[in-house]
Design an enzyme around this catalytic site. Structure first.
Site, PDB file in Angstrom:
ATOM      1  N   ASP A  24       1.854  -5.386 -13.232  1.00 15.96           N
ATOM      2  CA  ASP A  24       2.364  -6.959 -12.912  1.00 15.96           C
ATOM      3  C   ASP A  24       3.591  -7.152 -14.441  1.00 15.96           C
ATOM      4  O   ASP A  24       2.918  -6.566 -15.034  1.00 15.96           O
ATOM      5  CB  ASP A  24       1.744  -7.880 -12.835  1.00 15.96           C
ATOM      6  CG  ASP A  24       2.782  -9.058 -13.309  1.00 15.96           C
ATOM      7  OD1 ASP A  24       2.091 -10.742 -13.334  1.00 15.96           O
ATOM      8  OD2 ASP A  24       3.298  -9.399 -12.479  1.00 15.96           O
ATOM      9  N   ASP A  28       3.413 -13.699 -12.923  1.00 14.24           N
ATOM     10  CA  ASP A  28       3.045 -13.928 -12.284  1.00 14.24           C
ATOM     11  C   ASP A  28       1.088 -13.640 -11.961  1.00 14.24           C
ATOM     12  O   ASP A  28       1.005 -13.905 -10.839  1.00 14.24           O
ATOM     13  CB  ASP A  28       3.578 -13.974 -10.823  1.00 14.24           C
ATOM     14  CG  ASP A  28       3.556 -12.881 -10.202  1.00 14.24           C
ATOM     15  OD1 ASP A  28       4.393 -12.646  -8.784  1.00 14.24           O
ATOM     16  OD2 ASP A  28       3.017 -12.131 -10.566  1.00 14.24           O
ATOM     17  N   ASP A  32       3.918  -5.468  -8.975  1.00 15.79           N
ATOM     18  CA  ASP A  32       5.846  -5.405  -8.764  1.00 15.79           C
ATOM     19  C   ASP A  32       6.447  -4.142  -8.693  1.00 15.79           C
ATOM     20  O   ASP A  32       5.286  -3.279  -9.718  1.00 15.79           O
ATOM     21  CB  ASP A  32       6.436  -6.594  -9.230  1.00 15.79           C
ATOM     22  CG  ASP A  32       6.063  -6.693 -10.810  1.00 15.79           C
ATOM     23  OD1 ASP A  32       6.120  -7.536 -11.428  1.00 15.79           O
ATOM     24  OD2 ASP A  32       6.297  -5.466 -11.493  1.00 15.79           O
ATOM     25  N   ASP A 209       0.546   2.760  10.010  1.00 15.64           N
ATOM     26  CA  ASP A 209      -0.035   2.007  10.390  1.00 15.64           C
ATOM     27  C   ASP A 209      -0.763   1.907  11.420  1.00 15.64           C
ATOM     28  O   ASP A 209      -0.023   1.760  12.528  1.00 15.64           O
ATOM     29  CB  ASP A 209      -0.116   0.347  10.066  1.00 15.64           C
ATOM     30  CG  ASP A 209      -1.100  -0.118   9.617  1.00 15.64           C
ATOM     31  OD1 ASP A 209      -1.284  -1.108  10.231  1.00 15.64           O
ATOM     32  OD2 ASP A 209      -1.782  -0.148   8.614  1.00 15.64           O
ATOM     33  N   HIS A 340      -6.679   1.173   0.326  1.00 15.84           N
ATOM     34  CA  HIS A 340      -7.668  -0.162   0.307  1.00 15.84           C
ATOM     35  C   HIS A 340      -7.856  -1.224   1.396  1.00 15.84           C
ATOM     36  O   HIS A 340      -7.780  -2.263   1.062  1.00 15.84           O
ATOM     37  CB  HIS A 340      -5.731  -0.598   0.086  1.00 15.84           C
ATOM     38  CG  HIS A 340      -5.257  -0.623   1.329  1.00 15.84           C
ATOM     39  ND1 HIS A 340      -4.695   0.271   2.559  1.00 15.84           N
ATOM     40  CD2 HIS A 340      -5.087  -1.226   2.381  1.00 15.84           C
ATOM     41  CE1 HIS A 340      -4.392   0.675   3.563  1.00 15.84           C
ATOM     42  NE2 HIS A 340      -4.421  -0.385   3.784  1.00 15.84           N
TER      43      HIS A 340
HETATM   44  O1  TEU Z   1      -6.302  -0.694   9.316  1.00 13.04           O
HETATM   45  C1  TEU Z   1      -6.362  -0.357  10.372  1.00 13.04           C
HETATM   46  C2  TEU Z   1      -7.902  -0.632  10.323  1.00 13.04           C
HETATM   47  O2  TEU Z   1      -8.159   0.532  11.183  1.00 13.04           O
HETATM   48  C3  TEU Z   1      -8.416  -1.243   9.368  1.00 13.04           C
HETATM   49  O3  TEU Z   1      -7.762  -2.563   9.614  1.00 13.04           O
HETATM   50  C4  TEU Z   1     -10.077  -0.898   9.273  1.00 13.04           C
HETATM   51  O4  TEU Z   1     -10.565  -1.716  10.886  1.00 13.04           O
HETATM   52  C5  TEU Z   1     -10.804  -2.070   8.837  1.00 13.04           C
HETATM   53  O5  TEU Z   1     -10.205  -2.442   8.011  1.00 13.04           O
HETATM   54  C6  TEU Z   1     -12.000  -1.027   7.872  1.00 13.04           C
HETATM   55  O6  TEU Z   1     -12.621  -1.899   7.694  1.00 13.04           O
HETATM   56  C7  TEU Z   1      -4.613  -1.113   8.662  1.00 13.04           C
HETATM   57  C8  TEU Z   1      -4.505  -1.341   6.977  1.00 13.04           C
HETATM   58  O7  TEU Z   1      -4.883   0.448   6.386  1.00 13.04           O
HETATM   59  C9  TEU Z   1      -5.018  -2.459   6.743  1.00 13.04           C
HETATM   60  O8  TEU Z   1      -4.644  -3.180   5.688  1.00 13.04           O
HETATM   61  C10 TEU Z   1      -4.103  -3.526   7.485  1.00 13.04           C
HETATM   62  O9  TEU Z   1      -5.246  -4.896   7.482  1.00 13.04           O
HETATM   63  C11 TEU Z   1      -4.657  -3.702   9.513  1.00 13.04           C
HETATM   64  O10 TEU Z   1      -4.179  -1.712   9.423  1.00 13.04           O
HETATM   65  C12 TEU Z   1      -3.592  -3.997  10.066  1.00 13.04           C
HETATM   66  O11 TEU Z   1      -2.151  -3.610   9.735  1.00 13.04           O
END
Ligand code: TEU
Length: 573
Positions: A24, A28, A32, A209, A340
């Site tokens: 950051d 905030d 970023d 995604d 993530h």
């Molecule tokens: O993730 C898809 C996905 O399969 C995950 O949500 C999964 O089901 C779960 O988190 C695993 O336990 C993608 C992105 O990486 C995620 O951050 C998003 O929340 C999701 O798509 C929707 O865009």
């Protein structure tokens, strides 16, 4: 395969940045773009080749940016397009590349496309999304009147009633993430035009995604009931749907085939099989370079991700071994332990207490020397761990909060639900990056949006970079091996000791060079009883994580969480 044919990404290592939690610059409490720009030397020293940026586009942040309201701008929380261009220039100046997150299975419900679509049934954008009336014979709003019984990934039904028009819209994730209707060619062209806009701006590719969900079975059949409840499993009707290959080949023609420069594409594909991945990643088919598959991150769960089950190394080897064999000749694997959406690797697959450093190095060694493109998730190179979340108030992630509410409403005990969230919740991956031992780990001068892990006092980049024996320098050496030893990028893969309960062992071979990777996934001493152990014990040790190896008597006796990489030249046959 995308722009040029040399498949450069086989020698590359990708580093994933989750911008909210990386650095950051304006106090905030949220990371970023200028914060990332100020930390590029950390990545350059690590030696990574590509940076994958999780979403930084304007978003109401209902799902932490995976709900986009404007695809061709930067959310003011993260900065501006000028900040983005400066970051991109800084990355390119250091010889690295930037891959953007492409989230086009759904938009935000605040995206102008959806705002128009919900305005009226005859709005020209109505068919840009999936709208349906209530189930036949039922009134809108009645329990079970949703057009299908599909369950959302974030709990509850996948259909939301829009009172104004009396129809339901489809959202596989949150109700603020309506699914785009890819059956509509105008939708596809709008997406391709946006992708070209970013490539023209200089970005080097896309992480796509849930891209295997964009083609749905237009008959929208119900799914098999789940857990005796009213909702069902819709995934057979939208995982790798009927037109998925047609759409990805069209995307390649309309976007990537127009650029004659190195571009990387990776498709996130929950539920994808080896056979399907072969079709997606076969260069001849011109779809994507690689996919993210989920098998190895779902071995320690039962019916749902919250139903925790012990992980057996044999299952892990069987799964990763099958993907290595399945994509050996054609196609290509991505390699990852965490991101993530997953808990921290060392807490899940290693030992984040007594053997944290050694097991973090072992996980890097075992993963990076497989055949495929390795992904390092921010903080993994420091051995960052899951966080000590105490109460539900400590969590921020919509998936976890929705699950908690649903499980408590269904009568599950609070402690039981919290225990699953602590172990499996996505917030574990999203605690701020630990740069130093100061109050907020050098992440921010303000109040972090999610608490910093208190163990940052000992686990942080400053300490790691000044300690030659740290996880950071071990990852730097692993990445160097992929850049300097062709066998790592291009060698074949052979699993060894597949049935051993604690040892993960495999060889890589390219022409007359062979590597052995042998690792002890336990806190006890074990022997890797390979029939050619004596030869290997006498071979060149390229990399280890437990000091001088015990190779006495031509055996491979491994200390707790010890991993070794040996190299030998084969006699000309
Ligand atoms: O993730 C898809 C996905 O399969 C995950 O949500 C999964 O089901 C779960 O988190 C695993 O336990 C993608 C992105 O990486 C995620 O951050 C998003 O929340 C999701 O798509 C929707 O865009």
């Amino acid at each position: 395969m995308s722009g040029t044919a040399d498949q450069w990404w086989k020698r590359a290592v990708v580093y994933q940045i989750y911008p909210r939690s990386f650095a950051d610059s304006d106090g905030d409490g949220i990371g970023d773009l200028p914060g990332i720009a100020a930390r590029l030397d950390h990545l350059a020293e690590l030696g990574v080749d590509v940076i994958w940026l999780s979403p930084v586009y304007p978003s109401p942040q209902d799902d932490a940016g995976y709900d986009i309201s404007d695809y061709q701008d930067i959310d003011s929380t993260f900065g501006s397009l000028a900040d983005f261009d400066a970051l991109l220039a800084g990355v390119h100046d250091r010889g690295m590349k930037v891959v953007m997150d492409l989230v086009v299975n759904h938009t935000s419900d605040e995206h102008p496309w959806f705002v128009e679509a919900r305005a009226s049934k005859d709005n020209p954008k109505r068919d840009w999304y999936w709208w349906r009336p209530a189930r036949a014979g039922m009134n809108p709003g009645d329990p079970g009147a949703e057009p299908t019984n599909w369950r959302s990934f974030f709990s509850g039904p996948t259909w939301e009633l829009d009172p104004a028009t009396g129809e339901y819209y489809l959202h596989l994730f949150s109700r603020k993430q309506p699914d785009l209707n890819w059956e509509n060619p105008d939708v596809r062209e709008a997406v391709y035009s946006m992708m070209r806009w970013w490539l023209d701006r200089g970005v080097d590719g896309f992480r796509m995604d849930v891209i295997n969900m964009i083609s749905k079975d237009p008959a929208l059949p119900d799914g098999h009931p789940l857990g005796g409840g009213p909702l069902g499993d819709g995934t057979p009707h939208f995982f790798c749907g009927p037109r998925i290959h047609e759409f990805l080949q069209e995307m390649h023609r309309e976007v990537f085939a127009r650029y004659d420069r190195p571009i990387l594409t990776v498709g996130e594909m929950p539920g994808v099989t080896v056979e399907e991945a072969l079709l997606f990643t076969d260069p001849e088919r011109r779809e994507v370079d690689m996919v993210f598959q989920f098998e190895h991150v779902q071995l320690d769960q039962g019916a749902t991700k919250w139903d925790l089950q012990p992980l057996r190394l044999r299952d892990l080897k069987a799964s990763l071994g099958r993907w290595q064999a399945g994509l050996a000749e054609r196609g290509w694997n991505s390699l990852y332990w965490n991101n993530h959406d997953q808990p921290r690797a060392v807490s899940r697959f290693g030992d984040d207490r007594q053997y944290r450093v050694r097991s973090a190095k072992l996980l890097g060694t075992v993963l990076h020397l497989h055949r495929g493109t390795p992904y390092v998730y921010q903080g993994e190179e420091l051995g960052m761990t899951n966080a000590p979340f105490a109460a539900i108030e400590d969590f921020r992630d919509i998936e976890s909060l929705n699950h908690y509410a649903e499980a408590i409403a269904a009568g599950h005990a609070r402690d039981e639900v919290l225990a699953a969230l602590r172990y499996r919740g996505r917030d574990n991956a999203r605690t701020p990056m630990q740069w130093d031992a100061s109050e907020h780990a050098g992440f921010t001068t303000g109040m972090p949006w999610l608490a910093v892990n208190p163990n940052h006092e000992s686990i942080n980049a400053e300490a790691a970079r000044s300690d030659p024996d740290s996880v950071f320098h071990h990852y730097r050496r692993l990445i160097e091996l992929r850049h300097t030893e062709p066998v790592v990028a291009h060698g074949d893969f052979t699993m060894r000791l597949a049935d051993h309960e604690h040892v993960y062992a495999y060889t890589r071979r390219l022409e007359d060079v062979e590597l052995l990777v042998v690792a002890n996934f336990s806190g006890g001493r074990v022997t890797a009883d390979l029939e050619d152990a004596a030869e290997w014990a006498a071979a060149e040790l390229l990399l280890g994580n437990a000091g001088a190896p015990d190779a006495s008597g031509g055996t491979l006796r491994l200390a707790p969480w010890e991993a070794r990489v040996y190299k030998r030249r084969l006699a000309a046959s």
